[in-house]
Design a protein around this motif. Structure first.
Motif, mmCIF file in Angstrom:
data_model
loop_
_atom_site.group_PDB
_atom_site.id
_atom_site.type_symbol
_atom_site.label_atom_id
_atom_site.label_comp_id
_atom_site.label_asym_id
_atom_site.label_seq_id
_atom_site.Cartn_x
_atom_site.Cartn_y
_atom_site.Cartn_z
ATOM 1 N N SER A 97 0.819 -1.212 0.000
ATOM 2 C CA SER A 97 0.000 0.000 0.000
ATOM 3 C C SER A 97 0.852 1.262 0.000
ATOM 4 N N VAL A 98 1.953 1.246 0.753
ATOM 5 C CA VAL A 98 2.832 2.419 0.788
ATOM 6 C C VAL A 98 3.389 2.697 -0.606
ATOM 7 N N LYS A 99 3.788 1.659 -1.309
ATOM 8 C CA LYS A 99 4.271 1.833 -2.681
ATOM 9 C C LYS A 99 3.231 2.544 -3.527
ATOM 10 N N TRP A 100 1.987 2.095 -3.452
ATOM 11 C CA TRP A 100 0.908 2.690 -4.245
ATOM 12 C C TRP A 100 0.609 4.117 -3.798
ATOM 13 N N LEU A 101 0.605 4.366 -2.503
ATOM 14 C CA LEU A 101 0.323 5.706 -1.997
ATOM 15 C C LEU A 101 1.381 6.703 -2.449
ATOM 16 N N ARG A 102 2.632 6.273 -2.549
ATOM 17 C CA ARG A 102 3.675 7.179 -3.029
ATOM 18 C C ARG A 102 3.431 7.582 -4.474
ATOM 19 N N ASP A 103 2.916 6.673 -5.263
ATOM 20 C CA ASP A 103 2.566 7.032 -6.638
ATOM 21 C C ASP A 103 1.347 7.943 -6.678
ATOM 22 N N LEU A 104 0.384 7.692 -5.813
ATOM 23 C CA LEU A 104 -0.785 8.570 -5.734
ATOM 24 C C LEU A 104 -0.355 9.985 -5.374
ATOM 25 N N ALA A 105 0.540 10.112 -4.404
ATOM 26 C CA ALA A 105 1.029 11.431 -4.003
ATOM 27 C C ALA A 105 1.813 12.096 -5.128
ATOM 28 N N ALA A 106 2.593 11.309 -5.856
ATOM 29 C CA ALA A 106 3.377 11.875 -6.945
ATOM 30 C C ALA A 106 2.490 12.443 -8.048
ATOM 31 N N ASP A 107 1.332 11.834 -8.252
ATOM 32 C CA ASP A 107 0.436 12.261 -9.339
ATOM 33 C C ASP A 107 -0.590 13.298 -8.906
ATOM 34 N N ALA A 139 -4.050 5.383 -9.728
ATOM 35 C CA ALA A 139 -2.615 5.619 -9.600
ATOM 36 C C ALA A 139 -1.895 4.280 -9.748
ATOM 37 N N PRO A 140 -0.758 4.277 -10.459
ATOM 38 C CA PRO A 140 -0.142 5.395 -11.162
ATOM 39 C C PRO A 140 -1.009 5.838 -12.356
ATOM 40 N N ASP A 141 -0.863 7.105 -12.703
ATOM 41 C CA ASP A 141 -1.617 7.694 -13.801
ATOM 42 C C ASP A 141 -0.632 8.093 -14.895
ATOM 43 N N PRO A 142 -0.677 7.443 -16.071
ATOM 44 C CA PRO A 142 0.259 7.838 -17.131
ATOM 45 C C PRO A 142 0.183 9.319 -17.464
ATOM 46 N N GLY A 143 -0.993 9.916 -17.312
ATOM 47 C CA GLY A 143 -1.105 11.357 -17.571
ATOM 48 C C GLY A 143 -0.399 12.196 -16.531
ATOM 49 N N ASP A 193 4.703 6.766 11.237
ATOM 50 C CA ASP A 193 5.493 7.401 10.182
ATOM 51 C C ASP A 193 4.696 7.504 8.889
ATOM 52 N N LEU A 194 3.843 6.525 8.649
ATOM 53 C CA LEU A 194 3.026 6.532 7.444
ATOM 54 C C LEU A 194 2.089 7.741 7.422
ATOM 55 N N LEU A 195 1.511 8.089 8.565
ATOM 56 C CA LEU A 195 0.646 9.258 8.637
ATOM 57 C C LEU A 195 1.441 10.534 8.430
ATOM 58 N N HIS A 196 2.653 10.590 8.981
ATOM 59 C CA HIS A 196 3.514 11.751 8.749
ATOM 60 C C HIS A 196 3.814 11.909 7.257
ATOM 61 N N GLU A 197 4.137 10.808 6.586
ATOM 62 C CA GLU A 197 4.551 10.891 5.188
ATOM 63 C C GLU A 197 3.438 11.373 4.274
ATOM 64 N N PHE A 198 2.227 10.896 4.503
ATOM 65 C CA PHE A 198 1.159 11.180 3.546
ATOM 66 C C PHE A 198 0.204 12.290 3.995
ATOM 67 N N ARG A 199 0.416 12.871 5.169
ATOM 68 C CA ARG A 199 -0.468 13.946 5.610
ATOM 69 C C ARG A 199 -0.474 15.136 4.646
ATOM 70 N N PRO A 200 0.660 15.554 4.060
ATOM 71 C CA PRO A 200 0.580 16.668 3.101
ATOM 72 C C PRO A 200 -0.368 16.384 1.943
ATOM 73 N N MET A 201 -0.388 15.165 1.430
ATOM 74 C CA MET A 201 -1.329 14.813 0.363
ATOM 75 C C MET A 201 -2.763 14.920 0.863
ATOM 76 N N MET A 202 -3.006 14.458 2.088
ATOM 77 C CA MET A 202 -4.349 14.537 2.654
ATOM 78 C C MET A 202 -4.818 15.982 2.774
ATOM 79 N N VAL A 203 -3.938 16.849 3.270
ATOM 80 C CA VAL A 203 -4.297 18.264 3.454
ATOM 81 C C VAL A 203 -4.694 18.884 2.124
ATOM 82 N N ARG A 204 -3.911 18.633 1.102
ATOM 83 C CA ARG A 204 -4.199 19.231 -0.208
ATOM 84 C C ARG A 204 -5.519 18.710 -0.774
#
Length: 884
Positions: free
Chosen positions: A493-503, A514-518, A558-569
């Motif tokens: 799931s962390v692998k997938w969430l990192r791609d979601l955040a990247a896109d 996610a991942p999204d080729p666009g 740590d997982l919540l720390h890493e992805f909280r910026p994506m959640m806020v946005r």
């Protein structure tokens, strides 16, 4: 370890690479215990120190002493009041190539003057000769690609991984695989080689079969590091000395399939001594993505492998002369076929269902071009031309298919079950949970739900393994709690969430998969086009809900720390949409917006409940989805407030608590009546309202009674689609309607889960009527979403539940509840779960005289609240306890 303790080790099961966080050790010990942590770099001495109990530490790399490729060992020693334990067996990890400067290899592209049409492009062979000057002590190969690669060293395939380097947001995250190749090297001449195909990078992907999503060329990056017994070092990498040619794989595509002409095979091409005269020079590639070595990293997820092989249950000759292979199980993977001695072409078409004549049909798997409405080919067709030699086998490794049946056309002679093997391919997840009970139908339902998840866990969580194979956000959002009861899906799931955040787009919007080729470029499309497919509630809310459910299951703050910026946005995006957009229907009814509408999210694009029985599948395009979207805005704002509190962002916590309160008021003002009835009056609306806490306490009984009435009015049939189905049975059971929950679960007749079993399903269907009463298939027959119902079997039937709102002292099953709710005529049920602290178990049975016995196992370092069906409650500490 031999003491009553639990030890959790994170990030130690994968090679470390760039951007991978340091390993963290965490533990829970009895009061008065102490821990000594020791680590060493290479052959150096142990560096150690004591720390207090109930803590965790980051394991240092050793600073400048640790270089790329070096090995770090660690040990943990524990003291308790009972005395000192034995040392644990040494474990180890190994640093990969940590910095861009560690790479001396350069990207290379195969010689390809004129790339073919998408779906028809051949795979390429790449090779480089070199010399091994001295005896080999240790050797590592680091490899990745734009496309899919298979590596070979001295004529032997390297490793057992499939579809490498996997599917990621390649522009930001590209995974490097590390292989121990010591046993493949000897002093003298050597060859490093690879097969390279389009894969996800430039192949046809998704429902629209779009090609070249990440770029127009495939490329390979590989670096071989050899340590010699005499202390010297040899490094060989991709560069301008490599040669390339096209393979006997004349076409390779993940969606369309593969085409092999075995007459073109080049025996020995990856071994020393092969004559490569006529091969072309590979081209060194520079600039753009090729210049960005900082995106290279190791995957936190387990790799994709061949995890099982299945012998067909039947091979049937068809009147056309073809053969129909029936595996008896719908899988993701491929067919291995022993080829007859012949010169003609064989065609293998893969599918999930049969037509009225008993032949394979793939019509229901054809995608739709969203822009033209035209149907697209179903794909999943492999072809092979044998060389005519005895003993040949065909097995495509640069594609996968979702199938139970394969129609084989063109075989010169009869085929038998001994000629074919189903090869199951998916992420090699560790099984952590199990369930069984006295009703074989429920055991079978559980089994097909597990198979459906397995078919859709191929490097990313996909929606289906045939028609789209996309990482749809809403699907994983609703299923991840169930998946965590079955497998260890943390790294996956962390692998997938990192791609979601990247896109994620600049304004916080998220696309549907996610991942999204666009990638982020899609945000620049015209606004009217974006409103047709991006930013859907429920789907985008995965960025908040998935990390939260992972925290509940694994306790990783740590997982919540890493992805909280994506959640806020995302939450800010959703709140902005609520402020600035209104559904046309609401505008017509109420031209001047009411004050609460500032927090009512009804504009923009929303999938809504999706696949509700009896609802026009195209209705979502114009329907007012305000009840769904506003509910999810409330849910995400509440979770983000709680997450911000846990991560120490207290001002944000207060801000999102306030936002949630306003959104709740808006939802209640618009959709809740004084008597507890809701608008729209659907099962899904009622389930979601009760599950998300949208209904005030004094109305919950009335609202739940109305939900029960709606279900009975539907003939005691399920009426939910994707989003609400996981909550349906738990909501009923938790609001005094346990009998009705079991009636729905065991209900015969369409729509129901039992209908899937009655009509031969071996995986969960996308639509409730995936096979209709006349045997006609509809849409995907392998979609795990409705299989989320089996979480009810774990959490309610067997009764093993995590804490709903955990803190650091209770997350990850450090505290949990065992509260079985027998029903449905069951006389036995059992579930086990390997938690981060050890195996938890709940098993109950009813004796012939009606006596009830419950056995509970509580792992070391945890506590459980045990509630019996008669309401008596007990506090259970580590150990096994029996209650009668």
């Amino acid at each position: 370890m031999s003491v009553p303790t639990s030890l959790r080790v994170e990030h130690l099961d994968v090679p470390l690479g760039i951007h991978v966080s340091r390993p963290r050790l965490s533990w829970t010990l009895p009061a008065g215990s102490e821990v000594q942590l020791a680590y060493r770099i290479r052959a150096g001495g142990w560096d150690s120190g004591r720390v207090e109990s109930d803590q965790s530490v980051l394991v240092p790399y050793g600073g400048p002493a640790t270089r790329s490729g070096e090995r770090v060992e660690w040990q943990v020693k524990v003291w308790t009041d009972a005395g000192e334990s034995d040392w644990s067996a040494p474990s180890w990890w190994e640093a990969g190539l940590l910095e861009p400067a560690d790479w001396t290899a350069r990207w290379i592209e195969p010689s390809e003057p004129q790339p073919g049409e998408p779906g028809q492009r051949p795979a390429h062979l790449l090779r480089r000769t070199f010399a091994v000057p001295a005896a080999v002590k240790r050797a590592r190969l680091y490899a990745t690609a734009h496309g899919i690669y298979e590596a070979f060293l001295n004529g032997r395939r390297v490793g057992d991984l499939e579809l490498t380097p996997g599917f990621t947001a390649y522009r930001q995250n590209l995974h490097v695989q590390t292989y121990d190749v010591t046993a493949l090297l000897t002093e003298g001449a050597a060859v490093l080689a690879a097969v390279l195909s389009d894969g996800w990078f430039r192949g046809r992907t998704g429902a629209m079969r779009m090609a070249d999503g990440f770029g127009p060329r495939t490329a390979l990056l590989a670096q071989l590091r050899i340590e010699h017994a005499d202390g010297s070092l040899t490094v060989v990498g991709t560069d301008g000395e490599w040669l390339s040619t096209t393979a006997e794989i004349t076409a390779a595509d993940l969606m369309d399939g593969e085409r092999h002409d075995l007459r073109l095979a080049l025996p020995g091409w990856s071994a020393p001594g092969f004559d490569a005269t006529g091969w072309s020079k590979a081209e060194e590639a520079t600039g753009d993505l090729y210049a960005d070595f900082a995106r290279l990293t190791a995957s936190p997820a387990p790799p994709v492998r061949v995890v099982e092989e299945i012998r067909p249950i039947e091979v049937t000759p068809l009147p056309s002369g073809a053969h129909l292979v029936d595996l008896g199980q719908n899988i993701n993977g491929r067919l291995r076929l022993r080829l007859p001695v012949q010169n003609g072409e064989l065609t293998l078409t893969h599918g999930e269902a049969l037509d009225g004549d008993g032949d394979l049909t793939t019509e229901h798997l054809r995608g739709i071009d969203f822009f033209t409405g035209d149907k697209l080919p179903a794909g999943q067709v492999d072809t092979v031309i044998p060389s005519g030699r005895e003993g040949e086998t065909f097995e495509p490794r640069h594609t996968t298919h979702g199938f139970r049946y394969v129609r084989v056309e063109g075989a010169a002679g009869p085929l038998t079950t001994a000629d074919a093997t189903g090869v199951v391919v998916h992420t090699d997840l560790r099984r952590t949970g199990a369930f069984s009970c006295s009703d074989e139908r429920l055991d079978r339902l559980h089994d097909i739900a597990v198979w459906s998840f397995r078919g859709n866990a191929c490097d990313i969580p996909t929606d289906c393994p045939q028609r789209e194979r996309a990482g749809w956000t809403g699907d994983w959002m609703l299923y991840v709690p169930t998946a965590a009861l079955l497998y260890d899906v943390a790294g996956f799931s962390v692998k997938w969430l990192r791609d979601l955040a990247a896109d994620q787009w600049d304004d916080g919007c998220l696309n549907n998969f996610a991942p999204d080729p666009g990638g982020t470029a899609a945000q620049h499309l015209p606004a009217e086009l974006l409103d047709r497919f991006a930013g859907s509630s429920g789907w985008g809310d995965a960025c908040v809900i998935v990390p939260w459910d992972l925290y509940r299951a694994y306790g990783d703050l740590d997982l919540l720390h890493e992805f909280r910026p994506m959640m806020v946005r995302w939450v800010e995006f959703a709140a902005e949409r609520a402020r600035t957009r209104r559904h046309p229907g609401r505008v017509e009814r109420r031209p001047e917006p009411a004050p609460h509408e500032r927090y009512l999210w009804d504009g923009g694009f929303h999938w809504g409940e999706w696949t509700e029985p009896g609802v026009d599948p195209e209705a979502f395009r114009t329907a007012d989805q305000g009840a769904v979207a506003t509910a999810y805005l409330y849910r995400s704002a509440c979770l983000l407030a709680r997450i911000s509190e846990l991560t120490g962002h207290h001002e944000d916590s207060a801000r999102y608590t306030d936002l949630a309160a306003h959104v709740l008021d808006a939802w209640r003002t618009e959709f809740l009546a004084a008597d507890g009835s809701l608008t729209p009056a659907t099962q899904a609306t009622y389930v979601r309202a009760l599950a998300f806490g949208l209904v005030p306490d004094h109305l919950r009984a009335a609202t739940s009674e109305r939900l029960a009435a709606l279900i009975r009015e539907a003939g005691t049939h399920v009426g939910t689609g994707f989003l609400a189905t996981p909550y349906l049975l738990p909501v009923l059971a938790d609001h005094g309607h346990l009998d009705l929950a079991y009636q729905l679960l065991l209900r015969d007749g369409e729509p129901s889960w039992m209908t899937m079993l009655e009509r031969g399903a071996t995986t969960i269907w996308e639509h409730w009527n995936g096979i209709d009463a006349d045997g006609r298939p509809d849409a995907s027959l392998n979609h795990y979403s409705k299989g989320a119902v089996i979480s009810f079997l774990h959490t309610h039937t067997a009764g093993l539940r995590s804490v709903e709102d955990p803190g650091p002292d209770s997350a990850g099953y450090r505290r949990f509840t065992v509260r079985p709710l027998p029903g449905g005529g069951l006389t036995r049920a059992e579930t086990t779960l390997d938690t981060p602290y050890g195996t938890a178990r709940s098993a109950w049975r009813v004796d012939a005289d009606g006596g009830f016995e419950l056995t509970v196992t509580v792992p070391a370092g945890t506590e459980a609240e045990v509630v019996l069906p008669d309401g008596r409650a007990f506090h259970a500490r580590p150990g096994t306890h029996v209650y009668r």
